[in-house]
Design an enzyme around this catalytic site. Sequence first.
Site, PDB file in Angstrom:
ATOM      1  N   CYS A 185       1.646  51.943   3.079  1.00 23.31           N
ATOM      2  CA  CYS A 185       0.667  51.371   3.125  1.00 23.31           C
ATOM      3  C   CYS A 185       0.422  49.648   3.853  1.00 23.31           C
ATOM      4  O   CYS A 185      -0.332  49.367   3.759  1.00 23.31           O
ATOM      5  CB  CYS A 185      -0.169  51.521   1.844  1.00 23.31           C
ATOM      6  SG  CYS A 185      -1.354  53.117   1.099  1.00 23.31           S
ATOM      7  N   CYS A 320      16.721  45.246  -0.055  1.00 18.98           N
ATOM      8  CA  CYS A 320      15.486  45.163   0.248  1.00 18.98           C
ATOM      9  C   CYS A 320      14.767  43.802  -0.675  1.00 18.98           C
ATOM     10  O   CYS A 320      15.447  43.358  -0.902  1.00 18.98           O
ATOM     11  CB  CYS A 320      14.653  45.969  -0.006  1.00 18.98           C
ATOM     12  SG  CYS A 320      14.013  46.732  -1.183  1.00 18.98           S
TER      13      CYS A 320
END
Length: 362
Positions: A185, A320
């Site tokens: 998204c 990350c």
Amino acid sequence: MYDINDSRYARQLVLRGFGPAAQEKLANARVLIVGAGGLGSPVASYLAAAGVGTMSLVDTDVVDLTNLHRQLLYATPDVGRRKVDVARERLLAINPQVVVHTHDTRLNAANAATLIAGHDVVIDATDNFPTRYAINDACLAQGIPFVYGSVARFDGQVSVFAAPGGPCYRCLFPVMPAPGTVPTCAEEGVLGVVPGIIGLHQATEAIKLLTTIGTPLVGQLLLVDLLAQDSQRIVVARRHDCPACGDARLPSPPSMSIQHLSPADVAALLTGDDAPTIIDVREQWEYDLVHLPVSTLIPLSTLASRANDLDPSRSYALLCHHGMRSEMAANWLMQHGFLRLINIDGGIDAWSMDVDSSLPRY
């Protein structure tokens, strides 16, 4: 259990086919909601209002300004606070009769069984594949149905998996997609109302399962197109060759697992003789903002094409921003023969807070 005749439930108690019997089932129910974001917000709000007696929320994120157009449990003053803390406050404000437990952690294959145990229904309100597959496998093992929801752009999907006699998520998607092949998204966007509508469908399915009213979406995948205001249902059959629930399913080898370590633990490993290689799977612009000098950049979107450059016999620690993309990368590598994998929980943001405060946060 609370008083089921409390006037807040009056409109449900007079429902033909619902009444006190169904309300009592809700009062005694235990629901686990994995994810307190776009889907989890409406699900949790409506289940609390409906009178689900005990809810457990699993999420490790903090409220971000980009959340507010679709995650209506939160408001502007909440930016920077832990989602589970804010969500619990709001849910108890909606209905102080319910019990809300919170888990500031990320559900994964290592802890899924523990988090799911003791619940009647699990809500998959996640936005990543490793967590979804972990939910599926743990729910199958414990005989607990889970309500699946997914959104992207103007579209959404809903179904019920792992219900008795029904298919599981791996019947529909047997193999986890390669990193970068399915946009998130954050990459392709989502209209704010879409997760609200899909979340309401999920809440409805949970209520149906808990109260045994209606026909749950077992073996059915509901597809919703909000631009066209169109919906359709497709059949999802249980597959005999499903790797998770089929007739010939095989258990995963015990060695096929991912270690979940804190930045401090990984920093300690870097001083040893068998230090892992740190692979940073963020995008180039993020790496340019801040990175660990000892890390190698391989963006998640390029991992599948660059995996041949890596040695499956070596130990790799995946990094990350907050730990989600790195977990996706670790799961994909595990499926492709890499056995010594570490996910750095909390990502470089946690590394900045717990190991090296000189690293800028973003």
